[in-house]
Design an enzyme around this catalytic site. Structure first.
Site, PDB file in Angstrom:
ATOM      1  CB  THR A 138      21.497   9.266  77.328  1.00  0.00           C
ATOM      2  OG1 THR A 138      22.286   8.200  76.839  1.00  0.00           O
ATOM      3  CG2 THR A 138      22.323  10.038  78.333  1.00  0.00           C
ATOM      4  CB  SER A 191      18.430   4.495  70.661  1.00  0.00           C
ATOM      5  OG  SER A 191      19.671   5.096  70.418  1.00  0.00           O
ATOM      6  CG  ASP A 231      24.054   5.305  70.747  1.00  0.00           C
ATOM      7  OD1 ASP A 231      24.615   6.404  70.920  1.00  0.00           O
ATOM      8  OD2 ASP A 231      24.322   4.290  71.428  1.00  0.00           O
ATOM      9  CE  LYS A 252      25.653  10.190  69.787  1.00  0.00           C
ATOM     10  NZ  LYS A 252      25.288   9.163  70.777  1.00  0.00           N
ATOM     11  CD  GLU A 298      36.625   6.735  41.081  1.00  0.00           C
ATOM     12  OE1 GLU A 298      37.611   6.002  40.955  1.00  0.00           O
ATOM     13  OE2 GLU A 298      36.466   7.509  42.051  1.00  0.00           O
TER      14      GLU A 298
HETATM   15  N1  GLU Z   1      23.336   4.338  73.872  1.00  0.00           N
HETATM   16  C1  GLU Z   1      22.455   5.341  74.356  1.00  0.00           C
HETATM   17  C2  GLU Z   1      21.231   5.467  73.467  1.00  0.00           C
HETATM   18  O1  GLU Z   1      21.298   5.680  72.283  1.00  0.00           O
HETATM   19  C3  GLU Z   1      23.229   6.534  74.539  1.00  0.00           C
HETATM   20  C4  GLU Z   1      23.031   7.649  73.650  1.00  0.00           C
HETATM   21  C5  GLU Z   1      22.062   8.667  74.139  1.00  0.00           C
HETATM   22  O2  GLU Z   1      20.903   8.431  74.399  1.00  0.00           O
HETATM   23  O3  GLU Z   1      22.557   9.774  74.220  1.00  0.00           O
HETATM   24  O4  GLU Z   1      20.155   5.286  73.970  1.00  0.00           O
END
Ligand code: GLU
Length: 361
Positions: A45, A91, A125, A197, A318
């Protein structure tokens, strides 16, 4: 005689002036000598573009690294910057092939005398997994910093440019050396081993719930106040040099009424290891436990982690790990437990040796 004396005096003065000038020049050069930070871009992003400024959707990895660097001209004040585009992906598409390519390139860059640190732009991600993978296979004590953003580059109040500036600030700081791979977002610095995250959309999504951040970036300078304790980078002992594939490890998520089908499917698909994202302290239904016991009998290494966001999975609580030959993931949550298990399986499939790794790393 007088002339000679004067000449000597003049020449001494000239010498002193010359020495001061040389000293000043050396000092000035040292002050001007900025570290060389190499930026390796993978997409995400931070390089994302919206189709319309108000629109909800966007494409990750739309911009090249040159555009991202040009967008933050202040980077040149803190470091000599070079940039290269390794891949251009969201990602969520991260995979073993890209991890290996990235790790090899980072090791290559850091082995060069001309590179002082590496910054990696990456989607958020799977940043928690990539950062930990690199923490275990980068063979250098030079700073490596992963950075991303939650808002695309074209958004109002995009967080990418500030995060990139902070990441380069941390990477250029000599104090970052020897602390393993770091993650920088939202003014905070995290150790790769500890960070997850935690929120789908908010800019303060990255947290280290078990240990907290190891530093912060304030008014353009980094303050690093913790030293990560797990084995990493030069002390890790893991290497991907000459490796083209990694062992297959799958994660299965536990829930009420969990059956055995997904575990059996993972074994059938060739998993060498299974991480279970257990309920509570790494638990699962009796039926799933039986499936994992059967998997273990076929040589699959079973690691019990938790679907909870914090806490350690403790051995023999457990579930009798000693009797079943299982491994307790300690503090590592499923994504990171999977990374360590993949690398561990390159060395051994003995569960007790792997258990020791989960304590040490
Ligand atoms: N799906 C994207 C990635 O992981 C969005 C998450 C981001 O970069 O903030 O590249």
């Amino acid at each position: 005689m007088q002339t000679l004396t004067s000449g000597r005096v003049i020449s001494r003065q000239a010498g002193a002036v010359l020495a001061s000038a040389v000293l000043l020049a050396v000092t000035a050069t040292a002050a001007l000598a900025k570290p060389h930070v190499a930026i390796v871009a993978t997409g995400g992003t931070i390089a994302g573009a919206q189709t319309s400024p108000q629109g909800p959707g966007y494409t990750a990895g739309a911009f090249n690294i040159e555009t991202l660097i040009a967008g933050v001209p202040q980077l040149k004040d803190i470091a000599d910057i070079s940039g290269e585009q390794l891949v251009k992906i969201g990602s969520q598409d991260m995979n073993d092939a890209v991890w290996l390519k990235l790790a090899k390139r980072v090791n290559e860059l850091l082995a060069g005398k001309d590179v002082d640190a590496v910054v990696i732009t990456h989607g958020t991600d799977t940043m928690e997994e990539t950062s930990y993978f690199l923490d275990l296979v980068v063979n250098s004590d030079k700073p490596v910093v992963l950075v991303g953003s939650m808002r695309p580059a074209t958004a109002i109040s995009a967080d990418g440019p500030g995060n990139l500036y902070d990441a380069v600030t941390v990477a250029a700081d000599p104090d970052a050396k020897g602390r393993g791979v770091l993650v920088v977002l939202n003014d905070q610095v995290f150790a790769a081993r500890d960070v997850y995250k935690t929120n789908t959309t908010q800019v303060d999504t990255f947290k280290a719930l078990d240990r907290g951040p190891i530093g912060r970036v304030e008014e353009g300078s980094a303050e690093l106040f913790e030293v990560p304790t797990g084995k990493h980078t030069t002390a890790s002992g893991f290497s991907v040099a000459g490796t083209d594939t990694l062992p297959k490890v799958d994660i299965v998520y536990a829930y009420a009424n969990m059956g055995r089908e997904l575990i059996d499917a993972a074994v059938k698909a060739g998993a060498k290891g299974i991480v279970v994202a257990g309920v509570g302290n790494g638990n699962m239904t009796a039926e799933a436990l039986q499936a994992l016991t059967d998997a273990r009998k076929q040589g699959v290494v079973v690691v019990r982690s938790t679907r909870l966001p914090s806490g350690a999975v403790t051995r023999n609580a457990e579930v009798n790990d000693d009797e079943l030959g299982f491994v307790a993931a300690e503090e590592l949550k499923p994504g990171k437990a999977r990374v360590l298990l993949k690398l561990a399986l390159m060395k051994t499939s003995d569960p007790m040796q792997i258990q020791q790794m989960f304590r040490d790393y």
